[in-house]
Design a protein around this motif. Sequence first.
Motif, PDB file in Angstrom:
ATOM      1  N   MET A  84       7.166   2.239   7.297  1.00  0.00           N
ATOM      2  CA  MET A  84       5.825   2.776   7.805  1.00  0.00           C
ATOM      3  C   MET A  84       5.719   4.281   6.575  1.00  0.00           C
ATOM      4  O   MET A  84       6.577   5.173   6.414  1.00  0.00           O
ATOM      5  CB  MET A  84       4.801   3.664   8.748  1.00  0.00           C
ATOM      6  N   ASP A  85       4.132   4.592   6.222  1.00  0.00           N
ATOM      7  CA  ASP A  85       4.586   5.250   4.905  1.00  0.00           C
ATOM      8  C   ASP A  85       3.377   6.338   5.381  1.00  0.00           C
ATOM      9  O   ASP A  85       3.359   7.120   4.146  1.00  0.00           O
ATOM     10  CB  ASP A  85       4.119   4.342   4.090  1.00  0.00           C
ATOM     11  N   MET A 113       6.987  12.910   4.487  1.00  0.00           N
ATOM     12  CA  MET A 113       5.972  11.790   4.331  1.00  0.00           C
ATOM     13  C   MET A 113       6.086  11.455   2.595  1.00  0.00           C
ATOM     14  O   MET A 113       6.063   9.905   2.467  1.00  0.00           O
ATOM     15  CB  MET A 113       4.265  12.850   4.033  1.00  0.00           C
ATOM     16  N   GLU A 114       6.589  11.975   2.087  1.00  0.00           N
ATOM     17  CA  GLU A 114       6.848  11.935   0.328  1.00  0.00           C
ATOM     18  C   GLU A 114       8.009  10.983   0.818  1.00  0.00           C
ATOM     19  O   GLU A 114       8.281   9.585   0.064  1.00  0.00           O
ATOM     20  CB  GLU A 114       7.406  13.220   0.211  1.00  0.00           C
ATOM     21  N   HIS A 119       9.511   7.060  -0.522  1.00  0.00           N
ATOM     22  CA  HIS A 119      10.458   5.941  -1.109  1.00  0.00           C
ATOM     23  C   HIS A 119      11.017   5.208   0.220  1.00  0.00           C
ATOM     24  O   HIS A 119      11.319   3.981  -0.831  1.00  0.00           O
ATOM     25  CB  HIS A 119      11.191   7.146  -1.108  1.00  0.00           C
ATOM     26  N   HIS A 120      10.865   5.155   1.317  1.00  0.00           N
ATOM     27  CA  HIS A 120      11.318   3.497   1.868  1.00  0.00           C
ATOM     28  C   HIS A 120      10.323   2.884   2.054  1.00  0.00           C
ATOM     29  O   HIS A 120      11.047   1.660   2.008  1.00  0.00           O
ATOM     30  CB  HIS A 120      11.130   4.732   3.398  1.00  0.00           C
ATOM     31  N   ALA A 121       8.625   3.091   2.076  1.00  0.00           N
ATOM     32  CA  ALA A 121       8.010   1.824   2.039  1.00  0.00           C
ATOM     33  C   ALA A 121       8.207   0.429   0.548  1.00  0.00           C
ATOM     34  O   ALA A 121       7.990  -0.202   0.662  1.00  0.00           O
ATOM     35  CB  ALA A 121       6.732   2.257   1.892  1.00  0.00           C
ATOM     36  N   ILE A 122       8.871   1.288  -0.576  1.00  0.00           N
ATOM     37  CA  ILE A 122       8.888   0.882  -1.721  1.00  0.00           C
ATOM     38  C   ILE A 122      10.636   0.001  -1.478  1.00  0.00           C
ATOM     39  O   ILE A 122      10.376  -1.180  -2.257  1.00  0.00           O
ATOM     40  CB  ILE A 122       9.277   1.572  -2.397  1.00  0.00           C
ATOM     41  N   LEU A 123      11.083   0.803  -1.027  1.00  0.00           N
ATOM     42  CA  LEU A 123      12.310  -0.102  -0.980  1.00  0.00           C
ATOM     43  C   LEU A 123      12.499  -1.388   0.196  1.00  0.00           C
ATOM     44  O   LEU A 123      13.108  -2.219  -0.427  1.00  0.00           O
ATOM     45  CB  LEU A 123      13.686   0.784  -0.488  1.00  0.00           C
ATOM     46  N   ALA A 124      10.786  -1.693   1.539  1.00  0.00           N
ATOM     47  CA  ALA A 124      10.807  -1.880   1.643  1.00  0.00           C
ATOM     48  C   ALA A 124      10.274  -3.635   0.750  1.00  0.00           C
ATOM     49  O   ALA A 124      10.465  -4.125   1.002  1.00  0.00           O
ATOM     50  CB  ALA A 124      10.223  -1.437   3.341  1.00  0.00           C
TER      51      ALA A 124
END
Length: 253
Positions: free
Chosen positions: A142-143, A228-229, A233-238
């Motif tokens: 989640m982002d 939130m930033e 980053h986590h979303a891009i990796l997913a």
Amino acid sequence: MGSNIDVDVADGKATVSINRKNKNNSITAGMYETLLDTFKEFEQDDSLSVVTVRGDGEHFSAGVDVGPVPEWGEAKPKTIRDQYEITHKTLRAIESLGVPVIAAIDGYCLGGALELAISCDIRVAHTDAQLGLPEANMGFSMDQGGPQKLPGIIGEGMTKYLVMTGNLIDGRRAYEIGLVQEVAESEKAFNETVRRLEENLADQPTYVMDSAKRQIHGVRPPNLDEEMERAIHHAILAYKEEETQQHVEDFLN
């Protein structure tokens, strides 16, 4: 207004309708840009007293349109980041608007749509509404602020339950846990509840509403923007994960 966002303003009250009924009102990148422009315009309107965000038709919104996700798996991280920056600016514009913003939730309110709804000040739901964060079922991280903001609304345990299981809850359960503030059992009662709340809030001094929002938001965790930033980053990796892409392919087919 274009981009599947309809805006109606009358007597100091604005209604913003997500209008993409053929896709259960799922939200595209262009729609976020239109929402951002809309709330920037609202900020300049001194006659405005209250805003209601709702879905046109049966659903608030089924969430973010996942159609572009296969392309994002191949996209440069900066391309994805630029889009999420717009999304985050949209949510901040909703939160920072100097008048109350209501989310009127009927039908589906899922994923990014729920994160949009929690950026509003007060949420009203139909008892049969279905709310949740099913991103985990698709392999998404989640982002848009759900994990960061929900603990202050419904507590850490319930936030983990919604985020980790992807399970949906109905409007009545959402009311019981404090996710929504008013609930109604029929469509007529739902619309009347929203109307009464609009009238109530419109009658309040706008400067008091603005200062109330600023004071309440002022006690949020000081690292909220930083987290939130990190979520971007986590979303891009997913999106780069093979398992995520397979889940999306299965869903789209």
